[in-house]
Write a protein that holds these residues in place. Structure first.
Motif, short mmCIF file in Angstrom:
data_model
loop_
_atom_site.label_atom_id
_atom_site.label_comp_id
_atom_site.label_asym_id
_atom_site.label_seq_id
_atom_site.Cartn_x
_atom_site.Cartn_y
_atom_site.Cartn_z
N ARG A 124 0.85 -1.19 0.00
CA ARG A 124 0.00 0.00 0.00
C ARG A 124 0.89 1.24 0.00
NH1 ARG A 124 -3.00 -1.80 5.06
NH2 ARG A 124 -2.90 -3.98 4.57
N PRO A 125 0.39 2.35 -0.46
CA PRO A 125 1.22 3.56 -0.48
C PRO A 125 1.70 3.91 0.93
CG PRO A 125 -0.79 3.90 -1.74
CD PRO A 125 -0.92 2.58 -1.06
N GLY A 126 2.97 4.26 1.02
CA GLY A 126 3.55 4.64 2.30
C GLY A 126 4.08 3.49 3.12
N GLU A 127 3.98 2.26 2.64
CA GLU A 127 4.46 1.09 3.38
C GLU A 127 5.72 0.53 2.73
OE1 GLU A 127 1.43 -1.86 3.47
OE2 GLU A 127 0.50 -1.05 5.26
N ILE A 128 6.56 -0.07 3.57
CA ILE A 128 7.71 -0.81 3.08
C ILE A 128 7.50 -2.26 3.48
CG2 ILE A 128 10.19 -1.16 3.27
CD1 ILE A 128 10.43 1.82 3.93
N VAL A 129 7.48 -3.14 2.51
CA VAL A 129 7.27 -4.56 2.78
C VAL A 129 8.56 -5.30 2.49
CG1 VAL A 129 5.98 -6.61 2.14
CG2 VAL A 129 4.83 -4.41 2.22
#
Length: 110
Positions: A42-47
């Motif tokens: 999702r936008p703004g997440e680092i996976v």
């Protein structure tokens, strides 16, 4: 071959031909056969996602796996009471020498 001995004919299945002209050109088709393990970003997440550790793992054989020791004997039956076979032998000679030999044996039961 008589007609009643023939195997039954398989039922036909209609399959439509795959036509590349009907594929959307915008890249809207997902042709991956396996779903990815990592969730969608999702936008703004680092996976951070690691590969599947069990994908290439070699599992141990079950306890029921049995192997034979050595090769089976090279032997041929010639009749009810006789057989011929090939065997490898080694024997010690005087002076520490070893005699390696191939023996052809004929066995006759009486």
């Amino acid at each position: 071959m008589p007609a009643d001995a023939l195997p039954p004919q398989p039922h036909g299945i209609e399959v439509s031909a795959f036509d590349l002209a009907r594929v959307p050109s915008g890249g809207g088709m997902d042709l991956r056969a396996v779903k990815p393990r990592c969730p969608q970003v999702r936008p703004g997440e680092i996976v951070v996602c690691a590969p599947d550790p069990d994908k290439e793992r070699v599992r141990p054989l079950p306890d029921t796996y049995v192997t034979q020791e050595g090769l089976p004997p090279a032997q041929l039956g010639l009749g009810e009471n006789s057989s011929v076979g090939v065997e490898l032998e080694s024997a010690g000679l005087g002076g520490g020498q070893v005699s390696n030999r191939a023996m052809v044996r004929y066995k006759l039961k009486f």
